[in-house]
Design a protein around this motif. Structure first.
Motif, short mmCIF file in Angstrom:
data_model
loop_
_atom_site.label_atom_id
_atom_site.label_comp_id
_atom_site.label_asym_id
_atom_site.label_seq_id
_atom_site.Cartn_x
_atom_site.Cartn_y
_atom_site.Cartn_z
N LEU A 46 -10.64 -6.81 2.09
CA LEU A 46 -10.00 -6.48 0.83
C LEU A 46 -8.76 -7.33 0.53
CD1 LEU A 46 -10.72 -4.25 -1.24
CD2 LEU A 46 -8.96 -2.83 -0.15
N LEU A 47 -7.87 -7.42 1.50
CA LEU A 47 -6.54 -7.97 1.21
C LEU A 47 -6.54 -9.47 0.88
CD1 LEU A 47 -4.37 -5.92 3.71
CD2 LEU A 47 -4.86 -5.48 1.29
N PRO A 48 -7.37 -10.29 1.53
CA PRO A 48 -7.40 -11.70 1.10
C PRO A 48 -7.81 -11.88 -0.36
CG PRO A 48 -8.36 -11.47 3.28
CD PRO A 48 -8.17 -10.08 2.76
N LEU A 49 -8.63 -10.99 -0.90
CA LEU A 49 -9.01 -11.07 -2.31
C LEU A 49 -7.79 -10.87 -3.19
CD1 LEU A 49 -12.27 -8.90 -2.20
CD2 LEU A 49 -12.11 -11.40 -2.11
N PHE A 50 -6.97 -9.88 -2.85
CA PHE A 50 -5.75 -9.62 -3.61
C PHE A 50 -4.79 -10.80 -3.50
CE2 PHE A 50 -1.31 -8.14 -3.21
CZ PHE A 50 -1.09 -7.71 -4.52
N VAL A 227 -2.74 5.71 -2.40
CA VAL A 227 -1.66 4.73 -2.26
C VAL A 227 -0.40 5.33 -2.88
CG1 VAL A 227 -2.20 3.52 -4.43
CG2 VAL A 227 -0.98 2.33 -2.60
N ILE A 228 0.73 5.16 -2.21
CA ILE A 228 2.01 5.68 -2.68
C ILE A 228 3.06 4.58 -2.51
CG2 ILE A 228 3.71 7.55 -2.52
CD1 ILE A 228 1.64 9.15 -0.90
N LEU A 229 3.86 4.37 -3.53
CA LEU A 229 4.95 3.40 -3.45
C LEU A 229 6.17 4.07 -2.84
CD1 LEU A 229 4.67 1.84 -7.03
CD2 LEU A 229 3.56 1.08 -4.92
N VAL A 230 6.88 3.35 -1.97
CA VAL A 230 8.14 3.84 -1.46
C VAL A 230 9.16 3.82 -2.60
CG1 VAL A 230 10.01 3.41 0.19
CG2 VAL A 230 7.62 3.14 0.89
N ASN A 231 9.92 4.89 -2.73
CA ASN A 231 10.81 5.08 -3.86
C ASN A 231 11.98 4.09 -3.81
OD1 ASN A 231 12.41 6.01 -5.92
ND2 ASN A 231 12.42 8.15 -5.25
N ALA A 243 4.80 -4.40 -4.45
CA ALA A 243 4.05 -3.24 -3.98
C ALA A 243 3.29 -2.59 -5.12
CB ALA A 243 5.00 -2.23 -3.33
N ARG A 244 3.93 -2.53 -6.28
CA ARG A 244 3.24 -1.96 -7.44
C ARG A 244 2.06 -2.84 -7.85
NH1 ARG A 244 5.81 -0.03 -13.27
NH2 ARG A 244 3.83 0.69 -14.14
N ALA A 245 2.20 -4.16 -7.74
CA ALA A 245 1.08 -5.05 -8.05
C ALA A 245 -0.11 -4.76 -7.13
CB ALA A 245 1.52 -6.50 -7.93
N LEU A 246 0.17 -4.52 -5.85
CA LEU A 246 -0.91 -4.18 -4.92
C LEU A 246 -1.56 -2.86 -5.29
CD1 LEU A 246 -2.54 -4.50 -2.31
CD2 LEU A 246 -0.63 -3.46 -1.08
N ALA A 247 -0.73 -1.83 -5.57
CA ALA A 247 -1.28 -0.53 -5.93
C ALA A 247 -2.11 -0.62 -7.20
CB ALA A 247 -0.15 0.48 -6.10
N ASP A 248 -1.60 -1.34 -8.20
CA ASP A 248 -2.35 -1.50 -9.45
C ASP A 248 -3.69 -2.19 -9.21
OD1 ASP A 248 -0.28 -0.30 -10.84
OD2 ASP A 248 0.53 -2.18 -11.64
#
Length: 283
Positions: A46-50, A227-231, A243-248
């Motif tokens: 998954l992650l190399p695609l991102f 998935v949860i972003l650290v505040n 991090a938000r780009a990854l979650a999106d």
């Protein structure tokens, strides 16, 4: 300055993705996640695609869900991808995480030796199967590591009306290892013991010995991942935008297709489960 990782977390760190172009400012996200996502091989797919699409490298520290959330509470991660709904809800309610979103799901399965001394093969009631294992005092190996899988196992024992802590003190048939899913499956294979596993890690596991999948299909075995972003209000140093780009991306049609495309022997390990809404404070 970027904070240092705790030594325990640093030992599990691996880098996924591509190096940034020469002279460019490196962009990366530190994702605290579970051993099931790492040991199943999902992240290698998954992650190399991102990273190819965004230029953002993803570093993963793979721990049990409880430990992954602890890393995030300390501000030593930018996001988490975990699978314990109750623990996730507490994490958000305490103000440590924002933007919780469903990403994918699989399920848990009860695995055991082909001889099946507790006679649970084919059952669809996981709690009833655990009662049979306890009644037969058949060997059972638990992760015992505060992971999402361990939490699901404890919930099933409670549903069965049994106390695994008492069984662990007895020590003659129930063993809590404090290990990840792969080592726990290895121990179960060596001891011809029963074990609760997530389906993804079980499908990727090769050292099965006499182990067979015996119980599946109980609705209580459903295993959702979020998935949860650290505040960033709690930890201003986190790389929130990346991090938000990854979650999106994970919940986007492209990310969901990539999750669905990951298969072993033609069988999907995880099913896309993104929902349009997010729990907790908006990112």
């Amino acid at each position: 300055m970027r904070r240092a990782l705790p030594r325990r977390a640093a030992l599990g760190l691996c880098l996924a993705g591509l190096a940034p172009p020469a002279g460019a400012q490196p962009r990366s996200v530190l994702l605290a996640s579970t051993t099931s996502t790492e040991q199943s091989g999902l992240f290698r797919h998954l992650l190399p695609l991102f990273t190819r699409q965004t230029g953002i490298a993803v570093r993963v520290v793979a721990l049990g869900t409880g430990q992954a959330l602890d890393v995030a509470r300390r501000g030593d991660a930018d996001a988490v991808l975990v699978h314990d709904p109750e623990a996730e809800a507490r994490f958000v309610a305490e103000g440590h995480g924002i933007g919780r979103r469903a990403v994918m799901r699989n399920d848990f399965v009860l695995v055991g030796p082909a001889a099946d001394p507790a006679r649970i093969a084919g059952m669809r009631d996981a709690a009833a199967a655990l009662r049979r294992i306890a009644a037969a005092r058949a060997p059972f190996v638990s992760r015992g590591d505060r992971s999402g899988t361990h939490g699901a196992e404890l919930a099933l024992w409670r549903a069965a009306g049994l106390d695994p802590a008492a069984a662990a003190r007895d020590g003659r048939w129930y063993r809590a290892l404090g290990q990840g899913m792969g080592p726990t499956l290895n121990a179960a294979a060596a001891q011809e013991a029963y074990v609760l596993s997530d389906r993804g890690t079980w499908l990727a596991f090769r050292n099965r010995g006499t182990l067979r999948l015996l119980v599946e299909g109980d609705p209580r075995l459903r295993n959702p991942y979020s998935v949860i972003l650290v505040n960033p209000a709690r930890h201003p140093h986190v790389r929130h935008a990346d991090a938000r780009a990854l979650a999106d991306w994970l919940v986007s049609p492209e990310g969901q297709r990539a999750i669905a495309d990951y298969r072993i022997g033609g069988e999907p390990l995880f099913l896309p489960d993104a929902l349009p809404e997010a729990d907790g404070q908006p990112p």
